[in-house]
Design an enzyme around this catalytic site. Structure first.
Site, PDB file in Angstrom:
ATOM      1  N   GLY A 177      44.319  46.340  67.731  1.00  0.00           N
ATOM      2  CA  GLY A 177      44.153  47.741  68.113  1.00  0.00           C
ATOM      3  C   GLY A 177      45.275  48.222  69.008  1.00  0.00           C
ATOM      4  N   ALA A 178      46.505  47.782  68.718  1.00  0.00           N
ATOM      5  CA  ALA A 178      47.633  48.048  69.622  1.00  0.00           C
ATOM      6  C   ALA A 178      48.476  49.247  69.212  1.00  0.00           C
ATOM      7  CB  ALA A 178      48.524  46.810  69.708  1.00  0.00           C
ATOM      8  N   SER A 179      48.021  50.020  68.229  1.00  0.00           N
ATOM      9  CA  SER A 179      48.834  51.150  67.787  1.00  0.00           C
ATOM     10  C   SER A 179      48.707  52.358  68.704  1.00  0.00           C
ATOM     11  CB  SER A 179      48.463  51.544  66.346  1.00  0.00           C
ATOM     12  OG  SER A 179      47.106  51.935  66.260  1.00  0.00           O
ATOM     13  N   TYR A 204      25.325  49.483  69.391  1.00  0.00           N
ATOM     14  CA  TYR A 204      26.660  49.389  69.986  1.00  0.00           C
ATOM     15  C   TYR A 204      26.686  48.374  71.111  1.00  0.00           C
ATOM     16  CZ  TYR A 204      30.760  50.606  72.786  1.00  0.00           C
ATOM     17  OH  TYR A 204      31.931  50.541  73.509  1.00  0.00           O
TER      18      TYR A 204
END
Length: 292
Positions: free
Chosen positions: A20-22, A171
């Site tokens: 999730g590094a974008s 969640y």
């Protein structure tokens, strides 16, 4: 990026795999480590720009290179075992190994049981819990050989207060699954000298995803993602053989380093801060002097 925690060069030449590094917190951590000259594997699904969310793995890689790091963008859906293995293999081929894994990718749906369809439930659990487990398992052989190896999960303390479950149990279960990996893996990996810790924000963090979800709403009450990247820098700098199995809150990490000015992290300085989900009562009371 913040200069409250100065870069020391500690991560020069180390290889960091970040899911999730974008964009958001993942990218902010990547940029902080890149300033030291780290090798960053940008592992995310976004190869083409979203019409309302800026950033792809390729634009993030460009920013990392400009910051002083070395980037390897990889299209990775953390639910896909083959894609994960291919990205890990590519990282090892390019950089020679993996020293740090940051499990940041996550899916969220703040819905009650009746309003949570099973497709959404499965998405949260397959990304949050299963994805974290899969990345950890796949990186483990290389982390065993790593230089001061760390795993950092962006997940909350395991606070079993019913208020965190009553409104969005699906969640909460998925997010706590990431934290249960910390609880188990830190003990399992202790003989290998691999640190496994969790980091979670005290307050809401303003990212492009938050802006999108709030339909362009106000950032007041939120902090910048730089408070998480500064905290991650501190944690990952610690001796992996000694500092493991901790569930950490960003502000508490920085206070322990002598940081007292937290207004620098606020999107709108002076605005009342919005506490994040899952913050234990003791952490909230220490900060605000009142109960949640």
């Amino acid at each position: 990026m913040s200069d409250a925690i100065p870069n020391t060069g500690f991560f020069a030449g180390k290889t960091v795999f970040i899911t999730g590094a974008s964009r958001g917190i993942g990218k902010e951590i990547a940029l902080k480590l890149a300033k030291d000259g780290a090798n960053i594997v940008v592992a995310a699904k976004t190869a083409t720009a979203h019409p309302k969310l800026p950033g792809t793995i390729y634009t993030a890689a460009e920013e990392i290179e400009k910051a002083g790091g070395h980037a390897l963008p990889c299209v990775v859906d953390v639910r896909d075992e083959n894609a994960v293995k291919a990205a890990v293999d590519a990282a090892v081929k390019r950089f020679g190994g993996i020293d740090i894994l940051i499990n940041n990718a996550s899916a969220i749906s703040l819905t009650n049981t009746e309003d949570t369809d099973m497709k959404r439930y499965d998405l949260m659990h397959s990304i949050n819990t299963r994805g974290t487990y899969l990345l950890t398992k796949t990186c483990l052989p290389y982390l065993k050989k790593g230089n001061n190896p760390h795993i950092l999960n962006i997940s909350p303390p395991l606070d079993m207060d019913a208020k965190w479950f009553g409104s969005h149990v699906g969640y909460t279960m998925a997010k706590y699954g990431m934290s249960m990996c910390v609880l188990g893996h830190h003990e399992e990996f202790r003989p290998f000298g691999i640190a496994v810790n969790a980091l979670w924000p005290l307050t809401a963090i303003w990212t492009s995803a938050m802006e999108f979800l709030s339909h362009g709403g106000d950032s007041a009450g939120n902090r910048k993602s730089s408070i998480m990247s500064d905290s991650a820098y501190v944690i990952l700098s610690k001796d992996s053989k000694q500092f493991t199995g901790n569930f950490l809150i960003d502000e508490e990490v920085l206070k322990a380093k002598g940081i007292t000015d937290f207004e620098q992290y606020e999107c709108v300085p002076g605005s009342p801060l919005i506490p994040d989900f899952f913050v234990p009562a003791k952490s909230y009371e220490a900060r605000y002097g009142s109960k949640l």
